[in-house]
Design an enzyme around this catalytic site. Sequence first.
Site, PDB file in Angstrom:
ATOM      1  N   ILE A  93      31.108 -55.544  61.309  1.00  0.00           N
ATOM      2  CA  ILE A  93      31.689 -56.484  61.731  1.00  0.00           C
ATOM      3  C   ILE A  93      31.331 -57.647  61.076  1.00  0.00           C
ATOM      4  O   ILE A  93      30.312 -58.480  61.732  1.00  0.00           O
ATOM      5  CB  ILE A  93      31.593 -56.899  63.405  1.00  0.00           C
ATOM      6  CG1 ILE A  93      32.105 -55.584  64.096  1.00  0.00           C
ATOM      7  CG2 ILE A  93      32.511 -57.960  63.847  1.00  0.00           C
ATOM      8  CD1 ILE A  93      31.653 -55.450  65.688  1.00  0.00           C
ATOM      9  N   PRO A  94      31.611 -57.885  59.885  1.00  0.00           N
ATOM     10  CA  PRO A  94      31.165 -58.903  59.146  1.00  0.00           C
ATOM     11  C   PRO A  94      31.887 -60.399  59.580  1.00  0.00           C
ATOM     12  O   PRO A  94      32.856 -60.181  60.245  1.00  0.00           O
ATOM     13  CB  PRO A  94      31.785 -58.819  57.741  1.00  0.00           C
ATOM     14  CG  PRO A  94      32.138 -57.276  57.666  1.00  0.00           C
ATOM     15  CD  PRO A  94      32.261 -56.888  59.131  1.00  0.00           C
ATOM     16  N   HIS A  95      31.213 -61.323  59.707  1.00  0.00           N
ATOM     17  CA  HIS A  95      31.713 -62.560  60.369  1.00  0.00           C
ATOM     18  C   HIS A  95      30.997 -63.757  59.670  1.00  0.00           C
ATOM     19  O   HIS A  95      30.084 -63.811  59.190  1.00  0.00           O
ATOM     20  CB  HIS A  95      31.439 -62.597  61.838  1.00  0.00           C
ATOM     21  CG  HIS A  95      30.201 -62.198  62.344  1.00  0.00           C
ATOM     22  ND1 HIS A  95      29.477 -60.902  62.434  1.00  0.00           N
ATOM     23  CD2 HIS A  95      28.906 -63.029  62.657  1.00  0.00           C
ATOM     24  CE1 HIS A  95      28.183 -61.016  62.849  1.00  0.00           C
ATOM     25  NE2 HIS A  95      27.972 -62.192  62.749  1.00  0.00           N
ATOM     26  N   GLY A  96      31.961 -64.852  59.992  1.00  0.00           N
ATOM     27  CA  GLY A  96      31.561 -66.170  59.289  1.00  0.00           C
ATOM     28  C   GLY A  96      32.104 -67.327  60.141  1.00  0.00           C
ATOM     29  O   GLY A  96      33.111 -67.068  60.693  1.00  0.00           O
TER      30      GLY A  96
END
Length: 151
Positions: free
Chosen positions: A65-68
């Site tokens: 779950i890459p997030h930014g």
Amino acid sequence: MNLITPLITPDTTLLDVSFTSKKKLFEHAAELFARTHALKAPDIFTSLFERERLGSTALGHGIAIPHGRIKGLKDASGAFYRLKTPLEFDAPDNQPVSLCFILLVPQDANERHLQILGELAQLFGDDAMRAKMLAAAAPHDLIALLGAWTS
């Protein structure tokens, strides 16, 4: 209704795509979000890449779950990727990632960000649900599957 389903559309649900690295995946996602949300691709890429440098966003079981946080983004947004060829993601169980949900949130969206991440972790923690996501035939099938899921 869950918090996840409103974040994706058929245009941001990509099934059986291949990338040679996390970097290539993040570049693709940055371009996708830039097109769909009138944002700057370099800002998105930098946010995702810098967060990943702090520690892997892989959960194990083939999930990441890459997030930014993105300045100028009005509301949370997501993209779902089912990878044809699993990618190395430095997962805690050393398994490559084949299901990836990329989450972008506004710069100051603390509580909502955490709620969405928690719901995604619950969703991806469900063995039967992961199997169904891996088997979905088309983007609208996957979106319907997510829409029927409750935490």
